[in-house]
Scaffold this motif. Structure first.
Motif, PDB file in Angstrom:
ATOM      1  N   GLY A 134      63.990  49.084  62.342  1.00  0.00           N
ATOM      2  CA  GLY A 134      64.792  50.032  61.994  1.00  0.00           C
ATOM      3  C   GLY A 134      66.137  49.545  61.545  1.00  0.00           C
ATOM      4  N   PHE A 135      66.696  48.683  62.233  1.00  0.00           N
ATOM      5  CA  PHE A 135      68.056  48.161  61.647  1.00  0.00           C
ATOM      6  C   PHE A 135      67.744  47.521  60.446  1.00  0.00           C
ATOM      7  CE2 PHE A 135      70.531  44.309  61.481  1.00  0.00           C
ATOM      8  CZ  PHE A 135      71.863  44.721  61.339  1.00  0.00           C
ATOM      9  N   PHE A 136      66.731  46.763  60.068  1.00  0.00           N
ATOM     10  CA  PHE A 136      66.698  46.285  58.680  1.00  0.00           C
ATOM     11  C   PHE A 136      66.173  47.328  57.689  1.00  0.00           C
ATOM     12  CE2 PHE A 136      66.299  42.254  61.129  1.00  0.00           C
ATOM     13  CZ  PHE A 136      67.000  41.671  60.544  1.00  0.00           C
ATOM     14  N   ALA A 137      65.749  48.429  57.979  1.00  0.00           N
ATOM     15  CA  ALA A 137      65.482  49.364  57.160  1.00  0.00           C
ATOM     16  C   ALA A 137      66.781  50.198  56.978  1.00  0.00           C
ATOM     17  CB  ALA A 137      64.603  50.522  57.837  1.00  0.00           C
ATOM     18  N   TYR A 138      67.599  50.411  57.977  1.00  0.00           N
ATOM     19  CA  TYR A 138      68.909  50.867  57.454  1.00  0.00           C
ATOM     20  C   TYR A 138      69.573  50.217  56.597  1.00  0.00           C
ATOM     21  CZ  TYR A 138      68.674  54.684  61.157  1.00  0.00           C
ATOM     22  OH  TYR A 138      68.337  55.782  61.771  1.00  0.00           O
ATOM     23  N   LEU A 139      69.452  48.785  56.710  1.00  0.00           N
ATOM     24  CA  LEU A 139      70.210  47.871  55.738  1.00  0.00           C
ATOM     25  C   LEU A 139      69.765  47.951  54.179  1.00  0.00           C
ATOM     26  CD1 LEU A 139      70.671  44.767  57.904  1.00  0.00           C
ATOM     27  CD2 LEU A 139      72.436  46.303  57.171  1.00  0.00           C
ATOM     28  N   THR A 140      68.365  48.051  54.157  1.00  0.00           N
ATOM     29  CA  THR A 140      67.488  48.307  53.138  1.00  0.00           C
ATOM     30  C   THR A 140      68.085  49.534  52.438  1.00  0.00           C
ATOM     31  OG1 THR A 140      65.896  46.882  54.026  1.00  0.00           O
ATOM     32  CG2 THR A 140      65.343  48.197  51.998  1.00  0.00           C
ATOM     33  N   MET A 141      68.093  50.491  53.191  1.00  0.00           N
ATOM     34  CA  MET A 141      68.419  52.084  52.615  1.00  0.00           C
ATOM     35  C   MET A 141      69.735  52.058  51.991  1.00  0.00           C
ATOM     36  SD  MET A 141      69.256  55.411  54.775  1.00  0.00           S
ATOM     37  CE  MET A 141      70.694  54.527  55.372  1.00  0.00           C
ATOM     38  N   VAL A 142      70.852  51.250  52.555  1.00  0.00           N
ATOM     39  CA  VAL A 142      72.183  51.079  52.057  1.00  0.00           C
ATOM     40  C   VAL A 142      72.148  50.167  50.928  1.00  0.00           C
ATOM     41  CG1 VAL A 142      74.683  50.147  52.606  1.00  0.00           C
ATOM     42  CG2 VAL A 142      73.476  51.163  54.356  1.00  0.00           C
ATOM     43  N   LEU A 143      71.572  49.436  50.848  1.00  0.00           N
ATOM     44  CA  LEU A 143      71.071  48.331  49.461  1.00  0.00           C
ATOM     45  C   LEU A 143      70.748  49.438  48.269  1.00  0.00           C
ATOM     46  CD1 LEU A 143      70.401  44.977  51.017  1.00  0.00           C
ATOM     47  CD2 LEU A 143      72.562  45.784  49.952  1.00  0.00           C
ATOM     48  N   TYR A 144      69.592  49.883  48.790  1.00  0.00           N
ATOM     49  CA  TYR A 144      69.088  50.908  47.720  1.00  0.00           C
ATOM     50  C   TYR A 144      70.002  51.928  47.272  1.00  0.00           C
ATOM     51  CZ  TYR A 144      63.947  49.204  47.913  1.00  0.00           C
ATOM     52  OH  TYR A 144      63.031  48.624  47.615  1.00  0.00           O
ATOM     53  N   GLY A 145      70.828  52.430  48.063  1.00  0.00           N
ATOM     54  CA  GLY A 145      71.799  53.313  47.605  1.00  0.00           C
ATOM     55  C   GLY A 145      72.872  52.776  46.843  1.00  0.00           C
ATOM     56  N   ILE A 146      73.282  51.377  47.170  1.00  0.00           N
ATOM     57  CA  ILE A 146      74.292  50.861  46.259  1.00  0.00           C
ATOM     58  C   ILE A 146      73.560  50.669  44.808  1.00  0.00           C
ATOM     59  CG2 ILE A 146      75.611  48.830  45.882  1.00  0.00           C
ATOM     60  CD1 ILE A 146      75.887  48.475  49.044  1.00  0.00           C
ATOM     61  N   ASP A 147      72.503  50.211  44.614  1.00  0.00           N
ATOM     62  CA  ASP A 147      71.657  49.875  43.484  1.00  0.00           C
ATOM     63  C   ASP A 147      71.458  51.151  42.750  1.00  0.00           C
ATOM     64  OD1 ASP A 147      71.039  48.095  41.826  1.00  0.00           O
ATOM     65  OD2 ASP A 147      68.990  47.820  42.364  1.00  0.00           O
ATOM     66  N   ALA A 148      71.370  52.114  43.276  1.00  0.00           N
ATOM     67  CA  ALA A 148      71.033  53.478  42.819  1.00  0.00           C
ATOM     68  C   ALA A 148      72.488  53.773  42.145  1.00  0.00           C
ATOM     69  CB  ALA A 148      70.553  54.628  43.571  1.00  0.00           C
ATOM     70  N   PHE A 149      73.590  53.578  43.090  1.00  0.00           N
ATOM     71  CA  PHE A 149      74.821  53.938  42.623  1.00  0.00           C
ATOM     72  C   PHE A 149      75.274  53.078  41.388  1.00  0.00           C
ATOM     73  CE2 PHE A 149      79.519  53.060  42.351  1.00  0.00           C
ATOM     74  CZ  PHE A 149      79.801  54.132  42.148  1.00  0.00           C
ATOM     75  N   LEU A 150      74.774  51.933  41.123  1.00  0.00           N
ATOM     76  CA  LEU A 150      74.943  51.019  40.054  1.00  0.00           C
ATOM     77  C   LEU A 150      74.381  51.542  38.614  1.00  0.00           C
ATOM     78  CD1 LEU A 150      75.025  47.398  41.715  1.00  0.00           C
ATOM     79  CD2 LEU A 150      77.107  48.777  41.004  1.00  0.00           C
ATOM     80  N   LYS A 151      73.064  52.048  38.842  1.00  0.00           N
ATOM     81  CA  LYS A 151      72.232  52.440  37.882  1.00  0.00           C
ATOM     82  C   LYS A 151      72.932  53.749  37.533  1.00  0.00           C
ATOM     83  CE  LYS A 151      69.469  49.359  38.640  1.00  0.00           C
ATOM     84  NZ  LYS A 151      69.811  48.029  37.944  1.00  0.00           N
ATOM     85  N   VAL A 152      73.387  54.747  38.377  1.00  0.00           N
ATOM     86  CA  VAL A 152      74.024  56.099  37.758  1.00  0.00           C
ATOM     87  C   VAL A 152      75.439  55.720  36.860  1.00  0.00           C
ATOM     88  CG1 VAL A 152      75.298  58.057  38.592  1.00  0.00           C
ATOM     89  CG2 VAL A 152      73.157  57.352  39.737  1.00  0.00           C
ATOM     90  N   ARG A 153      75.925  54.674  37.586  1.00  0.00           N
ATOM     91  CA  ARG A 153      77.258  54.297  36.544  1.00  0.00           C
ATOM     92  C   ARG A 153      76.929  53.880  35.409  1.00  0.00           C
ATOM     93  NH1 ARG A 153      81.564  50.620  40.017  1.00  0.00           N
ATOM     94  NH2 ARG A 153      79.978  49.175  39.202  1.00  0.00           N
ATOM     95  N   ALA A 154      75.819  53.041  35.339  1.00  0.00           N
ATOM     96  CA  ALA A 154      75.419  52.187  34.124  1.00  0.00           C
ATOM     97  C   ALA A 154      74.971  53.245  33.297  1.00  0.00           C
ATOM     98  CB  ALA A 154      74.448  51.441  34.158  1.00  0.00           C
ATOM     99  N   LEU A 155      74.409  54.549  33.719  1.00  0.00           N
ATOM    100  CA  LEU A 155      73.628  55.526  32.855  1.00  0.00           C
ATOM    101  C   LEU A 155      74.953  56.432  31.947  1.00  0.00           C
ATOM    102  CD1 LEU A 155      70.730  56.860  34.563  1.00  0.00           C
ATOM    103  CD2 LEU A 155      70.744  55.771  32.555  1.00  0.00           C
ATOM    104  N   LYS A 156      76.011  56.770  33.168  1.00  0.00           N
ATOM    105  CA  LYS A 156      77.138  57.156  32.549  1.00  0.00           C
ATOM    106  C   LYS A 156      78.076  56.672  31.502  1.00  0.00           C
ATOM    107  CE  LYS A 156      78.023  60.346  36.356  1.00  0.00           C
ATOM    108  NZ  LYS A 156      79.120  60.755  37.267  1.00  0.00           N
ATOM    109  N   ASP A 157      77.839  55.131  31.602  1.00  0.00           N
ATOM    110  CA  ASP A 157      78.707  54.264  30.670  1.00  0.00           C
ATOM    111  C   ASP A 157      77.795  53.981  29.379  1.00  0.00           C
ATOM    112  OD1 ASP A 157      80.775  54.309  32.624  1.00  0.00           O
ATOM    113  OD2 ASP A 157      80.380  52.321  33.346  1.00  0.00           O
ATOM    114  N   GLY A 158      76.899  54.326  29.324  1.00  0.00           N
ATOM    115  CA  GLY A 158      75.978  54.033  28.285  1.00  0.00           C
ATOM    116  C   GLY A 158      75.381  52.805  28.018  1.00  0.00           C
ATOM    117  N   GLN A 159      75.218  51.987  29.226  1.00  0.00           N
ATOM    118  CA  GLN A 159      75.095  50.562  29.255  1.00  0.00           C
ATOM    119  C   GLN A 159      73.569  50.458  28.923  1.00  0.00           C
ATOM    120  OE1 GLN A 159      76.386  48.564  32.732  1.00  0.00           O
ATOM    121  NE2 GLN A 159      78.399  49.320  32.385  1.00  0.00           N
ATOM    122  N   LEU A 160      72.811  49.146  28.661  1.00  0.00           N
ATOM    123  CA  LEU A 160      71.652  49.009  28.451  1.00  0.00           C
ATOM    124  C   LEU A 160      71.270  48.335  29.923  1.00  0.00           C
ATOM    125  CD1 LEU A 160      71.969  47.133  25.267  1.00  0.00           C
ATOM    126  CD2 LEU A 160      71.250  49.355  25.515  1.00  0.00           C
ATOM    127  N   ALA A 161      69.984  48.461  30.015  1.00  0.00           N
ATOM    128  CA  ALA A 161      69.151  47.620  31.368  1.00  0.00           C
ATOM    129  C   ALA A 161      69.394  46.072  31.264  1.00  0.00           C
ATOM    130  CB  ALA A 161      67.864  48.265  31.297  1.00  0.00           C
TER     131      ALA A 161
END
Length: 180
Positions: A134-161
């Motif tokens: 569960g501890f590692f799952a919480y850490l993984t959840m936070v990392l997925y959230g950070i990566d999702a945030f980076l993708k949202v910001r990249a979409l708003k900025d019109g960046q390429l994948a």
């Protein structure tokens, strides 16, 4: 000599154009692992393996909580691993018409909620192995959230994948008409 009713000359006009460059051949390139998203994906893969090992080493691995946890971890491991391989081989750049950032954003946001459930039910079980998972799952959840945030910001900025866009600006000077 300036005339009093003469309008001021117009300011210089700038016109810009952008050119997107895609290299459509697949090639292996480890430089993606130095980007924030690449590092996050690699760490997520490691945390998924650790969480899976924690559940499978428990005496209660056939419990419904453990089965849900393992199914989620294996699915997330293969999805994240496949996306990482696509980036490492520049397949994302080759198939640039696919909305990769949006796909990743939706998948990672979904994983955040699924990992929240999995981590909570694993920790609530009370076993030491489940608590570690569960501890590692919480850490993984936070990392997925950070990566999702980076993708949202990249979409708003019109960046390429993957790939790069070169922007060129040209300055056009408008000369006033000749005086009589």
């Amino acid at each position: 000599m300036a005339y009093p009713n003469q309008p001021a000359p117009p300011p210089p006009q700038t016109m810009g154009s952008s050119n997107t460059v895609f290299i459509t051949e697949t090639r292996f390139d480890l430089s993606y692992l130095t980007t924030p998203s690449g590092i996050i994906k690699a760490v997520i893969l490691v945390f998924n393996i650790i969480g899976f090992i924690c559940i499978m080493s428990s005496a209660f691995r056939s419990n419904g909580r453990g089965v849900y946890f393992c199914i989620l971890v294996v699915f997330a491991f293969f999805f994240t691993g496949a996306i990482l391989i696509l980036y490492l081989y520049h397949a994302v750049e080759k198939y640039h018409n696919v909305k990769w950032l949006k796909i990743e954003m939706i998948a990672y946001t979904t994983f955040v909620f699924l990992y929240l459930i999995a981590a909570t039910i694993a920790v609530a079980f009370g076993s030491a192995a489940y608590s570690a998972a569960g501890f590692f799952a919480y850490l993984t959840m936070v990392l997925y959230g950070i990566d999702a945030f980076l993708k949202v910001r990249a979409l708003k900025d019109g960046q390429l994948a993957q790939g790069h866009r070169t922007v060129t600006k040209q300055v056009h000077m408008v000369t006033p008409p000749a005086l009589p």
